[in-house]
Motif scaffolding. Structure first.
Motif, PDB file in Angstrom:
ATOM      1  N   ALA A 185      11.956   1.433  -5.317  1.00 28.26           N
ATOM      2  CA  ALA A 185      11.281   1.630  -4.036  1.00 28.26           C
ATOM      3  C   ALA A 185      10.913   3.101  -3.873  1.00 28.26           C
ATOM      4  CB  ALA A 185      12.191   1.183  -2.891  1.00 28.26           C
ATOM      5  N   HIS A 186       9.641   3.385  -3.624  1.00 30.95           N
ATOM      6  CA  HIS A 186       9.224   4.748  -3.332  1.00 30.95           C
ATOM      7  C   HIS A 186       8.181   4.714  -2.219  1.00 30.95           C
ATOM      8  CE1 HIS A 186       6.847   3.246  -6.780  1.00 30.95           C
ATOM      9  NE2 HIS A 186       5.831   3.885  -6.237  1.00 30.95           N
ATOM     10  N   ALA A 187       7.995   5.862  -1.581  1.00 26.71           N
ATOM     11  CA  ALA A 187       7.170   5.887  -0.374  1.00 26.71           C
ATOM     12  C   ALA A 187       6.399   7.191  -0.275  1.00 26.71           C
ATOM     13  CB  ALA A 187       8.056   5.705   0.860  1.00 26.71           C
ATOM     14  N   SER A 188       5.449   7.212   0.632  1.00 23.11           N
ATOM     15  CA  SER A 188       4.634   8.399   0.869  1.00 23.11           C
ATOM     16  C   SER A 188       5.465   9.552   1.409  1.00 23.11           C
ATOM     17  CB  SER A 188       3.496   8.061   1.843  1.00 23.11           C
ATOM     18  OG  SER A 188       4.028   7.466   3.025  1.00 23.11           O
ATOM     19  N   ASP A 214       3.570  11.995   8.715  1.00 27.40           N
ATOM     20  CA  ASP A 214       2.903  11.227   7.657  1.00 27.40           C
ATOM     21  C   ASP A 214       1.721  10.450   8.256  1.00 27.40           C
ATOM     22  OD1 ASP A 214       2.144   9.548   5.569  1.00 27.40           O
ATOM     23  OD2 ASP A 214       4.203   9.166   4.925  1.00 27.40           O
ATOM     24  N   GLU A 215       0.506  10.745   7.773  1.00 29.04           N
ATOM     25  CA  GLU A 215      -0.684  10.106   8.329  1.00 29.04           C
ATOM     26  C   GLU A 215      -0.992   8.758   7.698  1.00 29.04           C
ATOM     27  OE1 GLU A 215      -3.940  12.833   8.161  1.00 29.04           O
ATOM     28  OE2 GLU A 215      -3.004  14.265   9.551  1.00 29.04           O
ATOM     29  N   GLU A 216      -0.486   8.516   6.490  1.00 27.24           N
ATOM     30  CA  GLU A 216      -0.740   7.243   5.808  1.00 27.24           C
ATOM     31  C   GLU A 216       0.576   6.695   5.263  1.00 27.24           C
ATOM     32  OE1 GLU A 216      -3.712   7.818   2.848  1.00 27.24           O
ATOM     33  OE2 GLU A 216      -5.289   8.316   4.285  1.00 27.24           O
ATOM     34  N   GLU A 263       2.945  -3.503  -2.052  1.00 27.38           N
ATOM     35  CA  GLU A 263       2.592  -2.249  -1.380  1.00 27.38           C
ATOM     36  C   GLU A 263       2.306  -2.560   0.087  1.00 27.38           C
ATOM     37  OE1 GLU A 263      -0.770   1.343  -1.583  1.00 27.38           O
ATOM     38  OE2 GLU A 263      -0.429   0.014  -3.324  1.00 27.38           O
ATOM     39  N   LEU A 264       2.950  -1.811   0.974  1.00 23.28           N
ATOM     40  CA  LEU A 264       2.747  -1.990   2.412  1.00 23.28           C
ATOM     41  C   LEU A 264       2.214  -0.676   2.986  1.00 23.28           C
ATOM     42  CD1 LEU A 264       6.093  -3.826   3.317  1.00 23.28           C
ATOM     43  CD2 LEU A 264       3.879  -4.854   2.809  1.00 23.28           C
ATOM     44  N   ARG A 265       0.978  -0.721   3.484  1.00 21.44           N
ATOM     45  CA  ARG A 265       0.352   0.462   4.093  1.00 21.44           C
ATOM     46  C   ARG A 265       0.262   0.264   5.599  1.00 21.44           C
ATOM     47  NH1 ARG A 265      -4.984   0.824   0.219  1.00 21.44           N
ATOM     48  NH2 ARG A 265      -3.917   1.249  -1.783  1.00 21.44           N
ATOM     49  N   ILE A 266       0.860   1.156   6.341  1.00 23.27           N
ATOM     50  CA  ILE A 266       0.807   1.077   7.800  1.00 23.27           C
ATOM     51  C   ILE A 266      -0.462   1.780   8.259  1.00 23.27           C
ATOM     52  CG2 ILE A 266       1.958   1.706   9.959  1.00 23.27           C
ATOM     53  CD1 ILE A 266       4.617   1.600   8.372  1.00 23.27           C
TER      54      ILE A 266
END
Length: 617
Positions: free
Chosen positions: A485-488, A515-517, A590-593
């Motif tokens: 698991a990794h993230a922006s 964090d904008e994205e 991948e989950l992008r908010i």
């Protein structure tokens, strides 16, 4: 939505029954005050339950431990075994693997209190595990032996014995010997060898010796010399508690700490054990229960919780409730909590509506008002009642039940009772609409009389999602493989990406505030075939609503395919479900908010508590 305001709404007046008419003011620490404190404490504990039926405190270090302690507390405090909170906790614990002494002991206590016969085999397995860890006394299980772990092991083995497990006499003897080895020269007991005595550990030592004595005596395995040695040390410990008696802190010889000493509530529950097991109303000159009640009632916070200097409201509230309920006593004859009643009978009301219970909620018409009877009773039928065509019971604008009447004859003492069940917990606005036939008229001339509205807090509705969420960890395919698991970004180390796939609803991933994205990527070491993706938004405790920013819209990308845009359920206590159609062999998620609502304390930090993949074919 937090349940706490709804639950606390049940604690006005006498919380579980109608207030007595013209009653004298209750004593500030009398039985009614204790009942109110217990009800508020239970309200807090119920509202603090997580989505999966667990409680958050130290759930990572002691899996299932706090949940088992909370379940045990609920049952010992008279909460029904069919209550949704109890059912959810019990379901969560079905697959719990405690792995540590405290957690294992609390699970045995909870299972025995819940259903000793039905859980006999699992209790036996857990008791065998405890005995495998025994080294005279008990450690965590690793590390040095200490009196606290030993106390909980003794309590659990006592409960296991009640459930039919045969604890070897040798095990009891070794427990007693281990406790005696921690007795100090002044008659108290220490946590570990070489340390000073304290109130919490002296209460633990005395309780262990009392349990050991009773267990060995029951099997005629207590020689006179051993019995006398135990009796002497028990008496010495009780005398130590008398000399250093306190309820606002766990006393040590140097009396360090204060009213918020971190172990005071743990100590008070230990004091209750001593008083109950030794059958003492007083410890020396001290009415230990009355003094403990006075302090606990003053220390309870407005929302029902108790805390210590380290916070820890969940275990602290449990220990306080167990003291107030004298939980160590034999369970036979223990009362359940009464059913709440709402409404009152008033001649000023056209219709008086009463309700009792929760879900189900029983409703009935208790009387018609003096003016209504004067106007609508037929000639020659004075005192016999109105002619009722039908009664409608409403929750807000919705008719939830209808009871037919008989307009050809007066209703007499008929109450038109019905029961209503609810799909979800929440505050209900219940009222009645009664259709009556006026004198000389017929059904076409019906007149409608209305009751006042009753505010009814419903907390016992078992919604479909409740047990589903408690079972979800066993269905999560991500637990069957290693997930990278990794993230922006991440808010800090306590909100790292890996926590979003650890199988727990008590921690997760949050992005940095700026964090904008925000994006979370999960790469599976071995593909898993599933057709449903679930995710729950990152949140504070169930009592801290909208602490963090809430994701509103998420782009879901599976295996690099085009994104599927999903609207997120904005209830923090619900999961968002994404149907993948036919079963897919998943290697990457991948989950992008892409949209979020600012939080109260963190405007931009947002993320997920848990991401799950299931095959629900």
């Amino acid at each position: 939505m937090s349940l706490l305001p709804i639950l606390l709404a049940t604690t006005s007046a006498l919380p579980w029954v109608l207030p007595r008419q013209a009653a004298a003011a209750p004593a500030p620490d009398g039985p009614e005050a204790v009942e109110g404190a217990v009800t508020r404490g239970l309200a807090f504990l119920i509202a603090a339950q997580e989505l999966d039926g667990s409680w958050r405190f130290e759930n990572e270090a002691y899996p299932g431990g706090q949940t088992a302690l909370a379940l045990y507390t609920l049952i010992e405090s008279g909460v029904r075994r069919a209550h949704p909170t109890v059912l959810r906790a019990a379901t969560f614990l079905e697959t719990a693997e405690p792995g540590r002494t405290y957690s294992t002991a609390c699970l045995i206590l909870a299972l025995e209190a819940l259903d000793a016969a039905g859980n006999a085999q699992r209790i036996a397995d857990l008791a065998e595990q405890l005995l495998a860890w025994q080294r005279g006394g008990f450690g965590y299980p690793e590390g040095l032996i200490d009196l606290s772990n030993t106390q909980y092991a003794a309590l659990a083995l006592r409960a296991a014995a009640r459930a039919g497990f045969r604890v070897p006499n040798k095990a009891w003897s070794r427990i007693g010997e281990s406790a005696l080895a921690l007795e100090t020269a002044d008659g108290g007991f220490a946590y570990r060898a070489g340390q000073r005595a304290s109130g919490a550990m002296t209460a633990a030592g005395v309780a262990i010796l009392l349990i050991t004595r009773d267990a060995l005596a029951a099997h005629r395995a207590l020689p006179r010399r051993q019995r006398e040695a135990l009796a002497e040390s028990i008496q010495g410990g009780i005398q130590w508690l008398d000399r250093h008696f306190a309820v606002e802190l766990s006393p040590k010889l140097e009396r360090e700490g204060g009213r918020d000493h971190p172990f005071v509530h743990y100590y008070l529950h230990g004091l209750e054990r001593v008083g109950t097991l030794a059958k003492l109303e007083r410890i020396g000159s001290h009415d230990w229960y009355a003094e403990g009640v006075t302090w606990l009632l003053a220390a309870q916070q407005e929302d029902g919780r108790w805390t210590n200097t380290q916070g820890a409201p969940e275990p602290t509230t449990c220990f306080a409730l167990l003291f107030l309920e004298r939980a160590t006593a034999a369970r036979s004859g223990r009362r359940g909590r009464g059913r709440r009643q709402y409404g009152s009978d008033s001649p000023a009301n056209a219709v008086s509506l009463l309700a009792v219970g929760d879900s189900p909620l029983t409703l009935w018409i208790s009387s018609f008002g003096a003016d209504a009877r004067s106007r609508y009773e037929w000639e020659g039928e004075r005192g016999a009642g109105l002619r009722v065509a039908r009664v409608e019971y409403l929750d807000g604008d919705d008719v939830v039940a209808e009871v037919p009447g008989d307009a050809s004859t007066p209703c007499g003492s008929s109450r038109f009772a019905t029961q209503v069940r609810f799909d979800e917990p929440g505050m209900r606005a219940m009222w009645a609409r009664v259709h009556i036939v006026p004198p000389g008229g017929d059904a076409a001339d019906a007149v409608v009389l209305e009751s006042p509205t009753l505010a009814v807090p419903v907390t016992e509705a078992l919604a479909d999602w409740m047990l589903e969420y408690a079972r979800d960890p066993t269905r999560n395919l991500l637990s069957r493989t290693t997930v990278d698991a990794h993230a922006s970004s991440q808010l800090d180390d306590t909100w790292a990406p890996r926590w979003a796939v650890d199988g727990l609803q008590t921690r997760g991933w949050l992005c940095a505030n700026e964090d904008e994205e925000p994006t979370l990527v999960l790469e599976l070491a071995k593909s898993q075939r599933g057709n449903v993706l679930l995710f729950s938004m990152a949140r504070g405790t169930p009592l801290e609503e909208r602490l963090f920013a809430q994701p509103e819209v998420v782009d879901v990308i599976v295996n690099g395919l085009p994104p599927v845009r999903v609207s997120v359920d904005q209830d923090e206590q619900r999961k968002t479900r994404v149907e993948l159609g036919r079963a897919v062999s998943v290697r990457r998620i991948e989950l992008r908010i892409v949209a979020r609502t600012p939080g109260r304390s963190y405007a931009g930090a947002t993320g997920f508590m848990e991401v799950e993949l299931q095959d629900r074919r």
